[in-house]
Structures are given as C-alpha cells and as structure tokens.
Design an enzyme around this catalytic site. Structure first.
Site, PDB file in Angstrom:
ATOM      1  N   SER A  91       0.846  -1.196   0.000  1.00  0.00           N
ATOM      2  CA  SER A  91       0.000   0.000   0.000  1.00  0.00           C
ATOM      3  C   SER A  91       0.878   1.241   0.000  1.00  0.00           C
ATOM      4  CB  SER A  91      -0.853  -0.022   1.258  1.00  0.00           C
ATOM      5  OG  SER A  91      -1.310   1.268   1.568  1.00  0.00           O
ATOM      6  N   SER A  92       0.344   2.338  -0.542  1.00  0.00           N
ATOM      7  CA  SER A  92       1.129   3.582  -0.599  1.00  0.00           C
ATOM      8  C   SER A  92       1.348   4.195   0.783  1.00  0.00           C
ATOM      9  CB  SER A  92       0.447   4.597  -1.516  1.00  0.00           C
ATOM     10  OG  SER A  92      -0.859   4.864  -1.062  1.00  0.00           O
ATOM     11  N   CYS A  93       0.673   3.671   1.814  1.00  0.00           N
ATOM     12  CA  CYS A  93       0.877   4.246   3.160  1.00  0.00           C
ATOM     13  C   CYS A  93       2.199   3.787   3.785  1.00  0.00           C
ATOM     14  CB  CYS A  93      -0.286   3.928   4.080  1.00  0.00           C
ATOM     15  SG  CYS A  93      -0.393   2.206   4.520  1.00  0.00           S
TER      16      CYS A  93
ATOM     17  N   TYR B 159      -0.370  -0.833  10.239  1.00  0.00           N
ATOM     18  CA  TYR B 159      -0.569  -1.474   8.930  1.00  0.00           C
ATOM     19  C   TYR B 159       0.663  -1.260   8.034  1.00  0.00           C
ATOM     20  CZ  TYR B 159      -2.726  -2.292   4.325  1.00  0.00           C
ATOM     21  OH  TYR B 159      -3.010  -2.745   3.052  1.00  0.00           O
TER      22      TYR B 159
ATOM     23  N   LYS C  54       3.269  -3.961   6.294  1.00  0.00           N
ATOM     24  CA  LYS C  54       3.524  -4.032   4.845  1.00  0.00           C
ATOM     25  C   LYS C  54       5.007  -3.816   4.529  1.00  0.00           C
ATOM     26  CE  LYS C  54      -0.358  -5.256   3.193  1.00  0.00           C
ATOM     27  NZ  LYS C  54      -0.458  -6.555   2.499  1.00  0.00           N
TER      28      LYS C  54
ATOM     29  N   HIS D  46     -13.057   2.754   3.181  1.00  0.00           N
ATOM     30  CA  HIS D  46     -12.273   3.863   2.638  1.00  0.00           C
ATOM     31  C   HIS D  46     -13.233   4.970   2.174  1.00  0.00           C
ATOM     32  CE1 HIS D  46      -9.227   0.611   2.277  1.00  0.00           C
ATOM     33  NE2 HIS D  46      -8.433   1.594   2.643  1.00  0.00           N
TER      34      HIS D  46
ATOM     35  N   ASP E 196      -7.470  13.736   9.254  1.00  0.00           N
ATOM     36  CA  ASP E 196      -7.200  13.924   7.820  1.00  0.00           C
ATOM     37  C   ASP E 196      -6.268  12.837   7.282  1.00  0.00           C
ATOM     38  OD1 ASP E 196      -8.626  16.125   6.975  1.00  0.00           O
ATOM     39  OD2 ASP E 196      -7.025  17.567   7.418  1.00  0.00           O
TER      40      ASP E 196
HETATM   41  O1  GFB Z   1      -9.866   6.427   2.315  1.00  0.00           O
HETATM   42  P1  GFB Z   1      -9.420   6.800   3.685  1.00  0.00           P
HETATM   43  O2  GFB Z   1     -10.189   6.203   4.804  1.00  0.00           O
HETATM   44  O3  GFB Z   1      -7.935   6.423   3.882  1.00  0.00           O
HETATM   45  O4  GFB Z   1      -9.541   8.409   3.843  1.00  0.00           O
HETATM   46  P2  GFB Z   1      -6.454   7.072   3.804  1.00  0.00           P
HETATM   47  C1  GFB Z   1      -9.046   9.307   2.891  1.00  0.00           C
HETATM   48  C2  GFB Z   1      -9.392  10.729   3.289  1.00  0.00           C
HETATM   49  O5  GFB Z   1     -10.806  10.925   3.161  1.00  0.00           O
HETATM   50  C3  GFB Z   1      -9.039  11.104   4.731  1.00  0.00           C
HETATM   51  C4  GFB Z   1     -11.306  11.562   4.307  1.00  0.00           C
HETATM   52  O6  GFB Z   1      -8.540  12.426   4.750  1.00  0.00           O
HETATM   53  C5  GFB Z   1     -10.396  11.047   5.440  1.00  0.00           C
HETATM   54  O7  GFB Z   1     -10.475  11.892   6.585  1.00  0.00           O
HETATM   55  N1  GFB Z   1     -12.748  11.262   4.471  1.00  0.00           N
HETATM   56  C6  GFB Z   1     -13.768  12.163   4.398  1.00  0.00           C
HETATM   57  C7  GFB Z   1     -13.304  10.059   4.745  1.00  0.00           C
HETATM   58  N2  GFB Z   1     -14.943  11.588   4.651  1.00  0.00           N
HETATM   59  C8  GFB Z   1     -14.687  10.268   4.861  1.00  0.00           C
HETATM   60  C9  GFB Z   1     -15.523   9.148   5.171  1.00  0.00           C
HETATM   61  O8  GFB Z   1     -16.740   9.248   5.300  1.00  0.00           O
HETATM   62  N3  GFB Z   1     -14.906   7.939   5.301  1.00  0.00           N
HETATM   63  C10 GFB Z   1     -13.543   7.789   5.159  1.00  0.00           C
HETATM   64  N4  GFB Z   1     -13.011   6.569   5.287  1.00  0.00           N
HETATM   65  N5  GFB Z   1     -12.725   8.846   4.897  1.00  0.00           N
HETATM   66  C11 GFB Z   1      -5.918   4.599   4.347  1.00  0.00           C
HETATM   67  C12 GFB Z   1      -4.934   3.964   5.279  1.00  0.00           C
HETATM   68  O9  GFB Z   1      -5.654   5.948   4.483  1.00  0.00           O
HETATM   69  O10 GFB Z   1      -5.748   4.258   2.993  1.00  0.00           O
HETATM   70  C13 GFB Z   1      -4.578   2.582   4.927  1.00  0.00           C
HETATM   71  O11 GFB Z   1      -5.411   4.101   6.601  1.00  0.00           O
HETATM   72  C14 GFB Z   1      -4.379   2.345   3.465  1.00  0.00           C
HETATM   73  O12 GFB Z   1      -3.432   2.217   5.618  1.00  0.00           O
HETATM   74  C15 GFB Z   1      -5.485   2.960   2.655  1.00  0.00           C
HETATM   75  O13 GFB Z   1      -3.142   2.856   3.013  1.00  0.00           O
HETATM   76  C16 GFB Z   1      -5.279   2.838   1.162  1.00  0.00           C
HETATM   77  O14 GFB Z   1      -6.032   7.277   2.405  1.00  0.00           O
HETATM   78  O15 GFB Z   1      -6.342   8.277   4.673  1.00  0.00           O
END
Ligand code: GFB
Length: 326
Positions: free
Chosen positions: A109-111, A138, A142, A181, A278
């Site tokens: 993953s890119s994280c 996580y 990875k 996500h 964020d």
């Molecule tokens: O997709 P996401 O949960 O993962 O969130 P990450 C991306 C961005 O969207 C963050 C915002 O800035 C969240 O705060 N966001 C806004 C929301 N509204 C929402 C919502 O209703 N639900 C969610 N989920 N986000 C994950 C990593 O990070 O991405 C993992 O935790 C992994 O390790 C994955 O790498 C691909 O991109 O922030």
C-alpha cells in the site's frame, strides 16, 4: 503467454483485489487459479498454510490477502492490522520458499511511505522518514512484507518481490461507514442522503488532503502484466525493493466529494467534521518506473466512479442503509 498453464494461487480471492485478479486471469484465458475462502484456510495459521501448499503445490503466488480498511479502522484496530498482516505475509512467504514457488508477488500500500514524503513519491523514499500515525501498524506490517521478499531473494535467491498500489476502489468494496475507505463511504452517504431527502452530508476531516485513486481492475491488469514480464532481479537490480502502481494524478477529498455528488445527483451541502483525522496530507505515487515498463491505467476516475455508483445501486438499491454492512 508463458504462465497461462501455471498453477497460480491468488491469496485473498474473496476480497475486492483478489476477486479482480481472478477475473483478469479468466479474461486472459489462464488456467483456473487456486483459491480458498478465509473460512476454509486461516492464513494467520502457519500449519493451515503449510497444508494448503502441500496439497496444491502452487507455482506462482500472488498475495492479495490482508486485513484492510479506511483511516478510522486502521487507527482503531491497530493490533489486528499489525498482527494479521504480519502473520499472513510471513506464513505465505515462508511456505512459498519451502515449497519452491517460482514467483511470488506481495501487494502492499502507498501508506508505507513517510507521511511528509516528497511528491510524487518514488520507490526509493521508503524508510526515509516517520510514518502517518493513523496507519502506522498497517504500514509497518507491509514494510515487513517488502523486507521479507527482499530477504528471501538475497539469502535464498527466491523470485519474490512487492508492488505498492495507491488507494483503490471497485466493485465488492467495503461500504460499512466506520471501516470503509473514502470512496465507498461517500457513495453510500450521498445515495442515502438523496433517498431520505437530507440537505447535507458530513465528511471527515477538512476535505483538503489529496489522494490518488486507481480502479481495482486496472490494478489487477498491472499486477498480471508485471507477473508476466518482471523478475525479482529486475526490481532489486535497480536498487529498489518494490514497484509503485498508481493512477498518476491526485485530487482533494472535497473535489472527490463534488464529483461523486454530481454522479449521484445530490445537490445539498457538504459539512466537514474536523474532529476526524485527515491522515497524510498527500500521497501521490511516482509511476515512472511502471510507465517505463509499458503500463498505463485505462479507466479514468470519473468513469470508474460511475461504474461503482451504478453497481452499488444495482446491488444495494432496494435495501435501507442499515441493511448494508460488512
Ligand atoms: O480512504 P481513507 O479512509 O484512507 O480516507 P487514507 C481518505 C481521506 O478521506 C481522509 C477523508 O482524509 C479522510 O479523513 N474522508 C472524508 C473520509 N470523509 C470520509 C468518510 O466518510 N470515510 C472515510 N473513510 N474517509 C488509508 C490507510 O488511508 O488508505 C490505509 O489508513 C491504506 O493504511 C489505505 O493505506 C489505502 O487514504 O487516509
């Protein structure tokens, strides 16, 4: 294609990524891959994995099995995210070594990259700075997976390497509002709001983080493409331990929300709950290595989002929002 008759084991075939890999092999007329559901084989159990390899004798292994989730799930279930992923990777990679598997590709993953990495992120930025705290467990698991592949190559000469996809989306994604996500969460929130006549939808964070999104079928296409032509010596010979798979451009969460709202036909307001994290401000992968190998994505973001909205309506359209959880 030289691997069409090979015994390929897709670990994690029940998930969004693994399912797409199985469909891609089918499209390319590959021999039916080896698959197992998580209820049949617990990949965290070393003896169960050993039995599977003894019985099936795979020639190629692709590891799409992982404990995954969005920003909140990563932060809340930290122990599960590090333990499950470490065990899955260690068991599969060690069994692949013991049973003489000819090629193994681990999906990460890119994280894995530092929170404040320069953009776009090159493969060599790995381990050059501190990680984003919400997904550190996580990411550490990875990174351990990347180092397992590299170490088995360096000590035993195994043809094992890793690929790092950017944020993915696609059919069969997790639409649970706590653990998903951002794309599936927003699709569900906007469709529910439209259905119930709500005038606003609440997003997490500030809406300013930038993310890069790749449709899962493009990811599967890239992985099979690399499997067919790239050996571990090609990766490690370039002084890197893995190869990025991305879309090439990113957008803000606010722009993503506006695009999904437009597709769904939601015309209300966006509220931002800034008590929610964020995460990383930006994570755009540098895909020049993959481009140099001749691969580019085919599905643009707007088309991909339209497909998923359409799939979601078809799959869950008749149910109430509380009827959908995973
Ligand atoms: O997709 P996401 O949960 O993962 O969130 P990450 C991306 C961005 O969207 C963050 C915002 O800035 C969240 O705060 N966001 C806004 C929301 N509204 C929402 C919502 O209703 N639900 C969610 N989920 N986000 C994950 C990593 O990070 O991405 C993992 O935790 C992994 O390790 C994955 O790498 C691909 O991109 O922030």
């Amino acid at each position: 294609m030289k691997f069409q008759d090979s015994k390929i084991y897709i670990a994690g075939s029940g998930g969004m990524v693994g399912g797409s890999l199985v469909r891609r092999l089918e499209d390319l007329n590959y021999r039916e891959p080896i698959v197992r559901s998580s209820s049949d084989v617990d990949l965290r159990d070393q003896s169960a994995v050993e039995k599977l390899f003894q019985a099936e004798k795979p020639e190629i292994v692709i590891i799409a099995a992982a404990k995954v989730g969005g920003i909140l799930a990563n932060d809340r279930y930290r122990a599960e995210f590090i333990y499950d992923n470490l065990m899955i990777e260690a068991n599969l990679i060690h069994a692949a070594y013991r049973h003489g598997v000819g090629k193994l590709i681990l999906l990460g993953s890119s994280c894995i990259y530092p929170k404040m990495a320069m953009q776009p992120i090159k493969e060599e930025y790995l381990l050059t700075g501190p990680l984003e705290s919400t997904n550190e467990p996580y990411a550490i698991a990875k990174i351990a997976g990347i180092k397992l592949c590299e170490s088995y190559y360096r000590q035993y000469g195994c043809n094992f390497y890793s690929v790092m996809p950017t944020n993915l989306y696609g059919i069969n994604d997790n639409f649970d509002l706590e653990t998903s996500h951002v794309i599936p969460a927003l699709i569900r929130k906007f469709i529910d709001a439209k259905r119930t006549g709500e005038t606003s939808v609440t997003l997490w964070g500030t809406g300013t983080p930038r993310r890069e999104f790749l449709y899962v079928d493009d990811l599967a296409d890239a992985v099979i493409y690399l499997m067919e032509q790239t050996e571990s010596v090609d990766i490690y010979g370039q002084g890197i331990t893995h190869i990025n798979i991305g879309y090439g451009t990113d957008i803000t969460i606010r722009e993503l929300a506006a695009t999904i709202a437009g597709i769904v036909g939601f015309e209300g307001d966006l509220d931002f709950d800034t008590s929610m994290a964020d995460g990383t401000p930006r994570k755009l992968l540098d895909v020049s290595r993959l481009s140099a190998l001749g691969w580019e994505h085919k599905i643009n973001l707007k088309d991909g989002l339209e497909r998923i909205v359409e799939w979601y309506m078809r799959t869950y359209g008749q149910k109430t929002s509380t009827g959908i959880s995973q």
